[in-house]
Design a protein around this motif. Structure first.
Motif, short mmCIF file in Angstrom:
data_model
loop_
_atom_site.label_atom_id
_atom_site.label_comp_id
_atom_site.label_asym_id
_atom_site.label_seq_id
_atom_site.Cartn_x
_atom_site.Cartn_y
_atom_site.Cartn_z
N ASP A 263 0.86 -1.20 0.00
CA ASP A 263 0.00 0.00 0.00
C ASP A 263 0.89 1.24 0.00
O ASP A 263 1.58 1.52 0.99
N ASN A 265 0.37 4.15 0.53
CA ASN A 265 0.01 5.19 1.49
C ASN A 265 -0.11 4.68 2.93
O ASN A 265 -0.76 5.30 3.77
N THR A 320 -1.44 -0.74 11.65
CA THR A 320 -1.84 0.06 10.48
C THR A 320 -1.67 1.53 10.84
O THR A 320 -1.53 1.89 12.02
N PHE A 322 -3.85 3.75 10.96
CA PHE A 322 -4.95 4.20 11.83
C PHE A 322 -4.75 3.68 13.26
O PHE A 322 -4.97 4.42 14.23
N LEU A 339 -3.35 10.31 4.40
CA LEU A 339 -4.68 9.96 3.88
C LEU A 339 -4.75 10.10 2.37
O LEU A 339 -4.20 11.04 1.79
N THR A 340 -5.43 9.17 1.74
CA THR A 340 -5.61 9.23 0.29
C THR A 340 -6.85 10.06 -0.03
O THR A 340 -7.70 10.31 0.83
N LYS A 342 -9.29 8.99 -1.69
CA LYS A 342 -10.45 8.11 -1.50
C LYS A 342 -10.89 8.14 -0.02
O LYS A 342 -12.08 8.24 0.29
N GLU A 343 -9.90 8.06 0.86
CA GLU A 343 -10.22 8.09 2.29
C GLU A 343 -10.84 9.43 2.69
O GLU A 343 -11.80 9.48 3.47
N ASN A 346 -14.48 9.87 1.63
CA ASN A 346 -15.46 9.09 2.41
C ASN A 346 -15.39 9.35 3.90
O ASN A 346 -16.02 8.64 4.67
N ASP A 347 -14.61 10.36 4.30
CA ASP A 347 -14.42 10.61 5.73
C ASP A 347 -15.70 11.18 6.34
O ASP A 347 -16.15 12.28 5.96
#
Ligand code: COA
Length: 416
Positions: A263, A265, A320, A322, A339-340, A342-343, A346-347
């Motif tokens: 990953d 990120n 991870t 998080f 953070l991407t 995408k993240e 959707n946060d």
């Protein structure tokens, strides 16, 4: 609720990003923003990077919410006449054309001031008036290079690097918005309009002020102790690229977490804040470091700061990004997951705060965009869709006193 900028009428003669970001912000806060666009084509970003055929691109919709669109060919006499009427009854004109374009169109600052002495005329250019490059057209990355961001961003063994953040475009738009609001307050006192000019180079440099600080420190002492080049590497006579170094009084770095192998990120940013050293040692299970002379002070730690980061990475290897932050936050350690998009999209916290909003659009369906990053106790900026090209032409012209027949005639000669 009355919005603070309600009643302020803005002619939005902007395109691409720098100008539109400014006027979008003012529209969120209640200004009546009329975007003036060329008939038939409009702002170039309507067509750039389209993801849905025949629908305005996200590039446009995400920078032009809450505005009206008036099509007007301001090179035709009829278009000029309409613009003059609009100028007489507006508070602000914002533009970010290439150098000299507004003058060539016949709307120099002197002319605008003559038409409406109370008007604020706000401009973005690549370089400030009188600068030896003031004839240049400029886009985002050009400004990042000219303003000192590129030479100081990236890794020391790589080329100058551009930031993904729009330091040249949106940042300049934010500076211009501050200038406009200041001029509006000034007008309340003086009764007069004024010219407000912001250059992209100046706006980038304003955000790079710590690098100008570092240049002066380097010239005085010959080294910069918070950079990875210290104390083992060499310094030249210019501020080097410092990779992911902290840049302030706190050393920091991007550190690998569980899953980084697959990953790209899976990282956190970790900061070793001086007075948080004891909590950091407790969090890492290294209480013996607290009073160890090799670790106790920032000066003692700096020569082997990368060994310390390696130890922290070993601690992170089974967590991870998080999970790691959830542990570290209990110890009051300044850190965050990388953070991407995408993240972020959707946060739930960003949705709840209105920082990311979904907006219904006549052609696109619902699209995601940014909302106001500025929060007020007595104003909830509402984001509405960007206008279709010329959507409000009739409404604006009718407001200026044009009849249906006049509007039809103007359309026939493609002046609107
Ligand atoms: N009706 C008729 N003509 C119009 C018009 C309208 N409604 N709106 C714009 N035009 C004309 C202008 O008068 C100008 O014509 P001219 O060059 O013959 O005088 C032309 O369209 C626009 O020129 P310009 O702004 O130079 O566009 P460009 O696509 O060549 O350059 C930039 C784009 C962004 C490089 C340039 O505008 C620029 O440097 N702007 C200042 C810096 C800036 O804001 N850059 C960041 C963009 S995010």
């Amino acid at each position: 609720m009355t919005k603070p900028l309600e009643g302020i009428k803005i002619i939005d003669f902007t395109h691409v990003q720098a100008g539109p970001a400014c006027t979008q912000l003012l529209a969120w806060f209640g200004a009546d923003v009329i975007k003036v666009e060329r008939p038939g084509s409009g702002d170039v970003t309507r067509n750039q990077l389209r993801d849905i055929p025949d629908a305005d691109a996200l590039y446009f919709t995400m920078l032009n919410s809450n505005k009206k669109s008036l099509t007007l060919d301001t090179k035709k006499p009829e278009g000029k006449e309409i613009l003059e009427k609009l100028v007489r009854e507006s508070d602000v004109l914002v533009e970010n054309f290439g150098p000299g374009a507004l003058d060539r169109m016949g709307f120099s600052w002197e002319r605008l001031n003559e038409l409406n002495p109370k008007m604020i005329v706000a401009s973005v250019k690549g370089f400030s008036d009188g600068h030896h490059y003031d004839d240049l057209k400029v886009y985002e990355n050009v400004a990042q290079c000219a303003g000192g961001a590129a030479s100081t961003t990236g890794f020391w063994d790589g080329p100058p690097t551009i930031s993904a953040a729009a330091l040249g475009d949106s940042n300049t738009g934010m500076h211009l918005a501050i200038g406009i609001l200041t001029a509006l307050l000034g007008r309340d006192k003086s009764g007069k309009g004024q010219k407000v000019a912001v250059s992209m180079q100046d706006s980038v440099l304003n955000l790079c002020r710590v690098k100008l600080r570092d240049q002066q420190r380097l010239e005085r002492v010959g080294y910069l102790e918070e950079y990875p080049q210290y104390p083992h590497g060499e310094f030249s006579d210019v501020v080097p690229r410092g990779g992911n170094a902290g840049g302030g009084g706190q050393p920091g770095w991007v550190l690998k977490c569980k899953g980084w192998e697959t990953d790209p990120n899976a990282y956190i940013y970790f900061t070793i804040q001086g007075h948080a050293w004891a909590p950091i040692c407790h969090a890492l299970g290294k209480p013996e470091w607290i009073d160890d002379p090799a670790y106790k002070t920032p000066e003692a730690r700096q020569p082997h700061i990368f060994e310390i980061f390696k130890t922290i990475e070993a601690w992170l290897s089974d967590k991870t990004k998080f999970e790691a932050v959830d542990i570290l936050r209990k110890f009051d350690i300044p850190c965050a997951p990388v953070l991407t998009m995408k993240e972020l999209a959707n946060d739930p916290s960003l949705r709840a705060s209105g920082t990311i909003v979904e907006v219904p659009h006549k052609k696109r369906g619902t699209y995601l965009t940014v909302g106001s990053p500025i929060k007020f106790s007595d104003l909830q900026p509402e984001v509405t869709a960007s206008p279709l090209l010329g959507e409000h032409t009739e409404e604006v012209l009718a407001g200026l006193g044009y009849s249906q027949q006049d509007i039809f005639n103007l359309r026939e000669i493609k002046a609107v």
